[in-house]
Design a protein around this motif. Sequence first.
Motif, PDB file in Angstrom:
ATOM      1  N   ASN A   2       0.748  -1.247  -0.018  1.00 54.64           N
ATOM      2  CA  ASN A   2       0.161   0.051   0.116  1.00 54.64           C
ATOM      3  C   ASN A   2       0.946   1.348  -0.136  1.00 54.64           C
ATOM      4  N   ILE A   3       0.977   1.879  -1.292  1.00 52.88           N
ATOM      5  CA  ILE A   3       1.787   3.049  -1.199  1.00 52.88           C
ATOM      6  C   ILE A   3       0.901   4.391  -1.077  1.00 52.88           C
ATOM      7  N   LYS A   4       1.180   4.905   0.147  1.00 47.28           N
ATOM      8  CA  LYS A   4       0.178   5.815   0.612  1.00 47.28           C
ATOM      9  C   LYS A   4      -0.247   7.000  -0.468  1.00 47.28           C
ATOM     10  N   ASN A   5      -1.521   7.060  -0.772  1.00 45.82           N
ATOM     11  CA  ASN A   5      -2.165   8.181  -1.504  1.00 45.82           C
ATOM     12  C   ASN A   5      -1.204   8.546  -2.766  1.00 45.82           C
ATOM     13  N   PHE A   6      -0.959   7.188  -3.457  1.00 46.18           N
ATOM     14  CA  PHE A   6      -0.020   7.295  -4.632  1.00 46.18           C
ATOM     15  C   PHE A   6      -0.566   8.211  -5.753  1.00 46.18           C
ATOM     16  N   GLY A   7       0.046   9.552  -6.047  1.00 48.73           N
ATOM     17  CA  GLY A   7      -0.511  10.241  -6.913  1.00 48.73           C
ATOM     18  C   GLY A   7      -1.358  11.568  -6.379  1.00 48.73           C
ATOM     19  N   THR A   8      -1.693  11.498  -5.173  1.00 43.94           N
ATOM     20  CA  THR A   8      -2.451  12.540  -4.595  1.00 43.94           C
ATOM     21  C   THR A   8      -1.290  13.415  -3.659  1.00 43.94           C
ATOM     22  N   LEU A   9      -0.356  12.954  -3.274  1.00 49.36           N
ATOM     23  CA  LEU A   9       0.442  13.662  -2.279  1.00 49.36           C
ATOM     24  C   LEU A   9       1.665  14.277  -3.357  1.00 49.36           C
ATOM     25  N   LYS A  10       1.496  15.603  -3.343  1.00 50.07           N
ATOM     26  CA  LYS A  10       2.071  16.375  -4.316  1.00 50.07           C
ATOM     27  C   LYS A  10       3.529  16.709  -3.889  1.00 50.07           C
ATOM     28  N   ASP A  11       3.693  16.510  -2.596  1.00 48.96           N
ATOM     29  CA  ASP A  11       5.077  16.985  -1.942  1.00 48.96           C
ATOM     30  C   ASP A  11       6.059  15.715  -1.924  1.00 48.96           C
ATOM     31  N   ARG A  12       5.551  14.406  -2.589  1.00 48.24           N
ATOM     32  CA  ARG A  12       6.388  13.286  -2.804  1.00 48.24           C
ATOM     33  C   ARG A  12       7.714  13.934  -3.841  1.00 48.24           C
ATOM     34  N   THR A  13       8.784  13.490  -3.239  1.00 47.83           N
ATOM     35  CA  THR A  13      10.031  13.962  -4.168  1.00 47.83           C
ATOM     36  C   THR A  13      10.487  13.024  -5.191  1.00 47.83           C
ATOM     37  N   ALA A  14      11.337  13.370  -6.112  1.00 53.99           N
ATOM     38  CA  ALA A  14      11.863  12.677  -7.205  1.00 53.99           C
ATOM     39  C   ALA A  14      12.830  11.495  -6.397  1.00 53.99           C
TER      40      ALA A  14
ATOM     41  N   ASP B  46       8.875  -9.675  -8.580  1.00 55.31           N
ATOM     42  CA  ASP B  46       8.692 -10.096  -9.921  1.00 55.31           C
ATOM     43  C   ASP B  46       7.046  -9.421 -10.240  1.00 55.31           C
ATOM     44  N   ILE B  47       6.391  -9.469  -9.027  1.00 57.02           N
ATOM     45  CA  ILE B  47       5.000  -8.911  -9.175  1.00 57.02           C
ATOM     46  C   ILE B  47       4.685  -8.050  -7.988  1.00 57.02           C
ATOM     47  N   VAL B  48       4.367  -7.000  -8.062  1.00 50.70           N
ATOM     48  CA  VAL B  48       4.001  -6.117  -7.108  1.00 50.70           C
ATOM     49  C   VAL B  48       2.481  -5.644  -7.188  1.00 50.70           C
ATOM     50  N   ALA B  49       1.679  -5.902  -6.267  1.00 54.08           N
ATOM     51  CA  ALA B  49       0.478  -5.479  -6.175  1.00 54.08           C
ATOM     52  C   ALA B  49       0.365  -4.161  -5.316  1.00 54.08           C
ATOM     53  N   VAL B  50      -0.188  -3.192  -5.828  1.00 53.20           N
ATOM     54  CA  VAL B  50      -0.032  -1.807  -5.452  1.00 53.20           C
ATOM     55  C   VAL B  50      -1.543  -1.451  -4.891  1.00 53.20           C
ATOM     56  N   GLN B  51      -1.668  -1.048  -3.641  1.00 52.90           N
ATOM     57  CA  GLN B  51      -2.980  -0.437  -3.359  1.00 52.90           C
ATOM     58  C   GLN B  51      -2.688   1.356  -3.219  1.00 52.90           C
ATOM     59  N   GLU B  52      -3.849   1.869  -3.312  1.00 54.16           N
ATOM     60  CA  GLU B  52      -3.893   3.356  -3.111  1.00 54.16           C
ATOM     61  C   GLU B  52      -3.239   4.274  -4.318  1.00 54.16           C
ATOM     62  N   ILE B  53      -3.289   3.699  -5.511  1.00 55.36           N
ATOM     63  CA  ILE B  53      -2.973   4.268  -6.694  1.00 55.36           C
ATOM     64  C   ILE B  53      -3.942   5.141  -6.958  1.00 55.36           C
TER      65      ILE B  53
ATOM     66  N   TRP C 188       6.032  13.211   7.598  1.00 55.62           N
ATOM     67  CA  TRP C 188       6.840  13.654   6.327  1.00 55.62           C
ATOM     68  C   TRP C 188       7.282  12.241   5.757  1.00 55.62           C
ATOM     69  N   LYS C 189       8.124  11.227   6.548  1.00 55.78           N
ATOM     70  CA  LYS C 189       8.680  10.200   5.694  1.00 55.78           C
ATOM     71  C   LYS C 189       7.494   9.174   5.414  1.00 55.78           C
ATOM     72  N   ARG C 190       6.252   9.470   5.919  1.00 53.03           N
ATOM     73  CA  ARG C 190       5.458   8.256   5.515  1.00 53.03           C
ATOM     74  C   ARG C 190       4.696   9.068   4.314  1.00 53.03           C
ATOM     75  N   ASN C 191       4.804  10.171   4.425  1.00 50.04           N
ATOM     76  CA  ASN C 191       4.075  10.879   2.849  1.00 50.04           C
ATOM     77  C   ASN C 191       5.296  10.889   1.652  1.00 50.04           C
ATOM     78  N   GLN C 192       6.464  10.748   1.934  1.00 47.91           N
ATOM     79  CA  GLN C 192       7.352  10.359   0.825  1.00 47.91           C
ATOM     80  C   GLN C 192       7.364   9.060   0.436  1.00 47.91           C
ATOM     81  N   MET C 193       7.327   7.796   1.201  1.00 43.93           N
ATOM     82  CA  MET C 193       7.067   6.522   0.979  1.00 43.93           C
ATOM     83  C   MET C 193       6.018   6.075   1.257  1.00 43.93           C
ATOM     84  N   SER C 194       5.667   5.699   2.469  1.00 43.07           N
ATOM     85  CA  SER C 194       4.207   5.182   2.888  1.00 43.07           C
ATOM     86  C   SER C 194       3.943   4.942   4.454  1.00 43.07           C
ATOM     87  N   ASP C 195       2.798   4.753   4.640  1.00 45.10           N
ATOM     88  CA  ASP C 195       2.619   4.579   6.259  1.00 45.10           C
ATOM     89  C   ASP C 195       2.540   2.746   6.217  1.00 45.10           C
ATOM     90  N   HIS C 196       2.943   2.216   5.126  1.00 45.92           N
ATOM     91  CA  HIS C 196       2.813   0.660   4.945  1.00 45.92           C
ATOM     92  C   HIS C 196       4.054   0.133   4.408  1.00 45.92           C
TER      93      HIS C 196
END
Length: 378
Positions: A70-82, A96-103, A347-355
């Motif tokens: 679960n990548i926290k709010n992947f696309g909504t958090l605008k301050d996520r850095t390069a 090999d396969i990654v299931a992603v939630q919260e895109i 901050w670090k959770r918004n950069q990566m995730s809370d999961h």
Amino acid sequence: MWYNDLRPDSELLNDRYSLIMLDEADHYKRMLDDPAKKRTLSNLLRLRQGLLANVPKKTVDNNLLLCSWNIKNFGTLKDRTAESLYYIAEIINAFDIVAVQEINRDLSDFKKVLRLLGSHWKYTLSDVTEGNAGNDERFGFIYDSRRVTHSGLSGEIVIAPELAADNAIIRQLKRTPTFTGFESGWRKFSIVSVHLHPGEGDANETLRKEEVRLLMEVLDKKISSAAFINRNMIILGDTNLYKDDSAIVELITDHDFIESEALVGRFTNTSLSQIYDRLFLNVNDYFKIAKDDLGNEQGGVFNLFDYVYINTTAEIANYHLLMTSHKDDPSNLTDDASFKSYFNRYWKRNQMSDHLPVWLELQTESSDEFLSSKFRNL
């Protein structure tokens, strides 16, 4: 992985056209200056060592590495850095396969991660679940096409009206699960990715339990259907199953699903306090979880914060300026203690995730067992 954006400007020459990390809102300015490049390179080396130490290597014709994150709010958090997108891509690249939630609806960051991974990485995406309950979320699978292929099976789990009770508290899951088929060698399997209703307390538990009941009714029919070819089925994702949700777990295991032993009881949130992300399998005898030399199942939770955005005063100091610019009201960021609190809680959770990513190694070579079984049956 595509590391071109991390090269010094003097090395780019005619390769500038291939840069990925460009700020569309600021005349396509480069998003990584030299200090950020140096920090990212150093942390990537440390992250790669961490992945090497904790996750098995990919081996040809022998294993398959499955991950759910679960990548926290992947696309909504605008301050996520390069910088963070590089770390996300590096972690995905280990599997090999990654299931992603919260895109989310905006796929800009998702597409940057795909470009970092390279052209052999493919993906499937569901549409966003509309309405407030859906939280503008969709599900995705990112997979290494050199080692696994999409079987062509893809859809969403929709609850038939007759399965809901007369006075139902819900009639559909609030975030529509996806149902996707894959092939690796002669293995065929399907994965159901879920993001169940969150929250503790009786009301939330009752709603989540009904979501699982309805889901299992649908999956039971699919598995028993003569037309369904991918009967090896895996349920994974952000199940939001708390430590006390054993009755809900039983609703899944009563339908011949087993929870991976390697993940039972493992905390999967950043705070290391809850077992939100689970993985359940209903598979045949030749579809096995890989084991180590001691007979333990190969799987686990990868704590990425042991390697990036480390909780030390010196490391946190590298991000003081970014945290100040990202925080709506930075006036209370006045000393190391306040920066540390904000860094770890938000901050670090918004950069990566809370999961944290959860993973499992599947054994793809079982020809000896298959041949021996057929020999005994003749």
